[in-house]
Write a protein that holds these residues in place. Structure first.
Motif, PDB file in Angstrom:
ATOM      1  N   THR A   5       3.329  -5.908  -7.672  1.00 53.54           N
ATOM      2  CA  THR A   5       4.752  -5.862  -8.023  1.00 53.54           C
ATOM      3  C   THR A   5       4.925  -5.468  -9.481  1.00 53.54           C
ATOM      4  O   THR A   5       5.758  -4.616  -9.808  1.00 53.54           O
ATOM      5  N   GLN A   6       4.143  -6.051 -10.363  1.00 56.45           N
ATOM      6  CA  GLN A   6       4.217  -5.686 -11.788  1.00 56.45           C
ATOM      7  C   GLN A   6       3.918  -4.208 -11.987  1.00 56.45           C
ATOM      8  O   GLN A   6       4.624  -3.505 -12.716  1.00 56.45           O
ATOM      9  N   GLN A   7       2.875  -3.735 -11.352  1.00 59.19           N
ATOM     10  CA  GLN A   7       2.495  -2.334 -11.477  1.00 59.19           C
ATOM     11  C   GLN A   7       3.578  -1.429 -10.894  1.00 59.19           C
ATOM     12  O   GLN A   7       3.893  -0.383 -11.464  1.00 59.19           O
ATOM     13  N   PHE A   8       4.168  -1.826  -9.775  1.00 61.10           N
ATOM     14  CA  PHE A   8       5.230  -1.046  -9.154  1.00 61.10           C
ATOM     15  C   PHE A   8       6.387  -0.846 -10.137  1.00 61.10           C
ATOM     16  O   PHE A   8       6.829   0.279 -10.370  1.00 61.10           O
ATOM     17  N   PHE A   9       6.876  -1.939 -10.723  1.00 57.79           N
ATOM     18  CA  PHE A   9       7.997  -1.828 -11.660  1.00 57.79           C
ATOM     19  C   PHE A   9       7.609  -1.041 -12.911  1.00 57.79           C
ATOM     20  O   PHE A   9       8.422  -0.298 -13.456  1.00 57.79           O
ATOM     21  N   ALA A  10       6.365  -1.172 -13.360  1.00 59.52           N
ATOM     22  CA  ALA A  10       5.921  -0.455 -14.555  1.00 59.52           C
ATOM     23  C   ALA A  10       5.908   1.060 -14.345  1.00 59.52           C
ATOM     24  O   ALA A  10       6.112   1.821 -15.297  1.00 59.52           O
ATOM     25  N   LEU A  32      13.806 -11.667  -6.484  1.00 58.83           N
ATOM     26  CA  LEU A  32      12.571 -11.994  -5.772  1.00 58.83           C
ATOM     27  C   LEU A  32      12.375 -13.503  -5.798  1.00 58.83           C
ATOM     28  O   LEU A  32      12.280 -14.088  -6.883  1.00 58.83           O
ATOM     29  N   THR A  33      12.303 -14.103  -4.633  1.00 59.49           N
ATOM     30  CA  THR A  33      12.203 -15.556  -4.552  1.00 59.49           C
ATOM     31  C   THR A  33      10.814 -15.987  -4.077  1.00 59.49           C
ATOM     32  O   THR A  33      10.169 -15.321  -3.285  1.00 59.49           O
ATOM     33  N   GLU A  34      10.406 -17.115  -4.635  1.00 55.62           N
ATOM     34  CA  GLU A  34       9.171 -17.769  -4.208  1.00 55.62           C
ATOM     35  C   GLU A  34       9.426 -19.262  -4.342  1.00 55.62           C
ATOM     36  O   GLU A  34       9.525 -19.775  -5.465  1.00 55.62           O
ATOM     37  N   GLY A  35       9.565 -19.931  -3.203  1.00 57.49           N
ATOM     38  CA  GLY A  35       9.928 -21.339  -3.234  1.00 57.49           C
ATOM     39  C   GLY A  35      11.325 -21.498  -3.812  1.00 57.49           C
ATOM     40  O   GLY A  35      12.268 -20.882  -3.356  1.00 57.49           O
ATOM     41  N   HIS A  36      11.434 -22.313  -4.860  1.00 59.92           N
ATOM     42  CA  HIS A  36      12.733 -22.543  -5.506  1.00 59.92           C
ATOM     43  C   HIS A  36      12.898 -21.715  -6.778  1.00 59.92           C
ATOM     44  O   HIS A  36      13.814 -21.949  -7.557  1.00 59.92           O
ATOM     45  N   ARG A  37      12.017 -20.761  -6.979  1.00 57.10           N
ATOM     46  CA  ARG A  37      12.035 -19.933  -8.188  1.00 57.10           C
ATOM     47  C   ARG A  37      12.488 -18.512  -7.828  1.00 57.10           C
ATOM     48  O   ARG A  37      12.073 -17.964  -6.817  1.00 57.10           O
ATOM     49  N   THR A  38      13.334 -17.926  -8.668  1.00 54.94           N
ATOM     50  CA  THR A  38      13.812 -16.561  -8.452  1.00 54.94           C
ATOM     51  C   THR A  38      13.603 -15.730  -9.714  1.00 54.94           C
ATOM     52  O   THR A  38      13.974 -16.146 -10.803  1.00 54.94           O
ATOM     53  N   GLU A  39      12.994 -14.553  -9.539  1.00 54.18           N
ATOM     54  CA  GLU A  39      12.844 -13.581 -10.621  1.00 54.18           C
ATOM     55  C   GLU A  39      13.908 -12.520 -10.418  1.00 54.18           C
ATOM     56  O   GLU A  39      14.117 -12.040  -9.305  1.00 54.18           O
ATOM     57  N   GLY A  59      24.695  -6.694 -11.022  1.00 54.88           N
ATOM     58  CA  GLY A  59      24.474  -5.270 -10.843  1.00 54.88           C
ATOM     59  C   GLY A  59      25.534  -4.699  -9.921  1.00 54.88           C
ATOM     60  O   GLY A  59      26.380  -5.429  -9.400  1.00 54.88           O
ATOM     61  N   ASP A  60      25.487  -3.403  -9.712  1.00 59.62           N
ATOM     62  CA  ASP A  60      26.388  -2.763  -8.760  1.00 59.62           C
ATOM     63  C   ASP A  60      25.980  -3.102  -7.331  1.00 59.62           C
ATOM     64  O   ASP A  60      26.767  -2.953  -6.401  1.00 59.62           O
ATOM     65  N   ALA A  61      24.747  -3.535  -7.191  1.00 64.94           N
ATOM     66  CA  ALA A  61      24.207  -3.957  -5.904  1.00 64.94           C
ATOM     67  C   ALA A  61      23.121  -4.993  -6.170  1.00 64.94           C
ATOM     68  O   ALA A  61      22.502  -4.990  -7.234  1.00 64.94           O
ATOM     69  N   THR A  62      22.899  -5.859  -5.196  1.00 64.50           N
ATOM     70  CA  THR A  62      21.847  -6.874  -5.309  1.00 64.50           C
ATOM     71  C   THR A  62      21.051  -6.891  -4.018  1.00 64.50           C
ATOM     72  O   THR A  62      21.616  -6.897  -2.928  1.00 64.50           O
ATOM     73  N   TRP A  63      19.740  -6.906  -4.174  1.00 66.44           N
ATOM     74  CA  TRP A  63      18.831  -6.968  -3.034  1.00 66.44           C
ATOM     75  C   TRP A  63      18.016  -8.239  -3.181  1.00 66.44           C
ATOM     76  O   TRP A  63      17.423  -8.500  -4.226  1.00 66.44           O
ATOM     77  N   TYR A  64      17.982  -9.043  -2.136  1.00 67.15           N
ATOM     78  CA  TYR A  64      17.284 -10.324  -2.129  1.00 67.15           C
ATOM     79  C   TYR A  64      16.079 -10.229  -1.193  1.00 67.15           C
ATOM     80  O   TYR A  64      16.220  -9.838  -0.032  1.00 67.15           O
ATOM     81  N   CYS A  65      14.894 -10.609  -1.693  1.00 59.48           N
ATOM     82  CA  CYS A  65      13.731 -10.703  -0.806  1.00 59.48           C
ATOM     83  C   CYS A  65      12.685 -11.622  -1.435  1.00 59.48           C
ATOM     84  O   CYS A  65      12.781 -11.982  -2.602  1.00 59.48           O
ATOM     85  N   SER A  66      11.694 -11.980  -0.666  1.00 63.85           N
ATOM     86  CA  SER A  66      10.649 -12.869  -1.168  1.00 63.85           C
ATOM     87  C   SER A  66       9.632 -12.068  -1.983  1.00 63.85           C
ATOM     88  O   SER A  66       9.502 -10.846  -1.829  1.00 63.85           O
ATOM     89  N   VAL A  67       8.909 -12.772  -2.823  1.00 61.39           N
ATOM     90  CA  VAL A  67       7.849 -12.155  -3.624  1.00 61.39           C
ATOM     91  C   VAL A  67       6.802 -11.554  -2.701  1.00 61.39           C
ATOM     92  O   VAL A  67       6.340 -10.426  -2.907  1.00 61.39           O
ATOM     93  N   ASP A  68       6.430 -12.276  -1.647  1.00 55.04           N
ATOM     94  CA  ASP A  68       5.420 -11.798  -0.704  1.00 55.04           C
ATOM     95  C   ASP A  68       5.875 -10.517  -0.008  1.00 55.04           C
ATOM     96  O   ASP A  68       5.115  -9.558   0.111  1.00 55.04           O
ATOM     97  N   LEU A  69       7.128 -10.478   0.428  1.00 57.74           N
ATOM     98  CA  LEU A  69       7.643  -9.283   1.086  1.00 57.74           C
ATOM     99  C   LEU A  69       7.661  -8.102   0.124  1.00 57.74           C
ATOM    100  O   LEU A  69       7.260  -6.994   0.479  1.00 57.74           O
ATOM    101  N   PHE A  70       8.094  -8.329  -1.100  1.00 61.01           N
ATOM    102  CA  PHE A  70       8.138  -7.229  -2.061  1.00 61.01           C
ATOM    103  C   PHE A  70       6.741  -6.699  -2.331  1.00 61.01           C
ATOM    104  O   PHE A  70       6.545  -5.494  -2.487  1.00 61.01           O
ATOM    105  N   ASP A  71       5.751  -7.574  -2.355  1.00 64.26           N
ATOM    106  CA  ASP A  71       4.365  -7.142  -2.528  1.00 64.26           C
ATOM    107  C   ASP A  71       3.951  -6.223  -1.379  1.00 64.26           C
ATOM    108  O   ASP A  71       3.306  -5.202  -1.595  1.00 64.26           O
TER     109      ASP A  71
END
Length: 126
Positions: A5-10, A32-39, A59-71
């Protein structure tokens, strides 16, 4: 957050000229959510340009997903639109931003462009 995920955004700013060719303009916030934490990631897009940052600004749009899914998305093991259809991720706001952003994700490992497959087939049948 995972290394993928870090590399993707970079890599987004460098890849933007080839990916963002259409008229998409605006800010996509990715939660990006993981448990009770959101980035919170912010991707400001305009033709040929993507600026990446972190923050909880709207933002003009918001996308919600888990850290695992984004990976899985960042490594080509899942597809963004399919995950929203299956309600594994959710989206609100300007859908054009989501459709433009999904083009940054890689294809599944081993996937080939159907045009190239057709060209190879045409060479074999000559």
């Amino acid at each position: 957050m995972t290394e993928a995920t870090q590399q993707f955004f970079a890599t987004l700013p460098a890849r933007a000229p080839e990916v963002l060719r259409g008229p998409a303009m605006g800010t996509l916030r990715i939660d990006l959510t993981e448990g009770h934490r959101t980035e919170h990631w912010l991707v400001r897009m305009r033709p040929g340009v993507a600026e990446v940052g972190q923050g909880a600004e709207p933002g003009d749009a918001t996308w919600y997903c888990s850290v695992d899914l984004f990976d899985r998305l960042a490594t080509g093991r899942a597809q963004a639109i399919a995950t929203t259809f299956r309600n594994e991720s959710t989206f609100r706001g300007d859908v054009v931003l989501f459709l433009a952003f999904r083009r940054f994700f890689p294809s599944a490992p081993g996937t080939r462009d159907p045009r190239e497959v057709a060209r190879e087939h045409a060479r074999w049948t000559r």
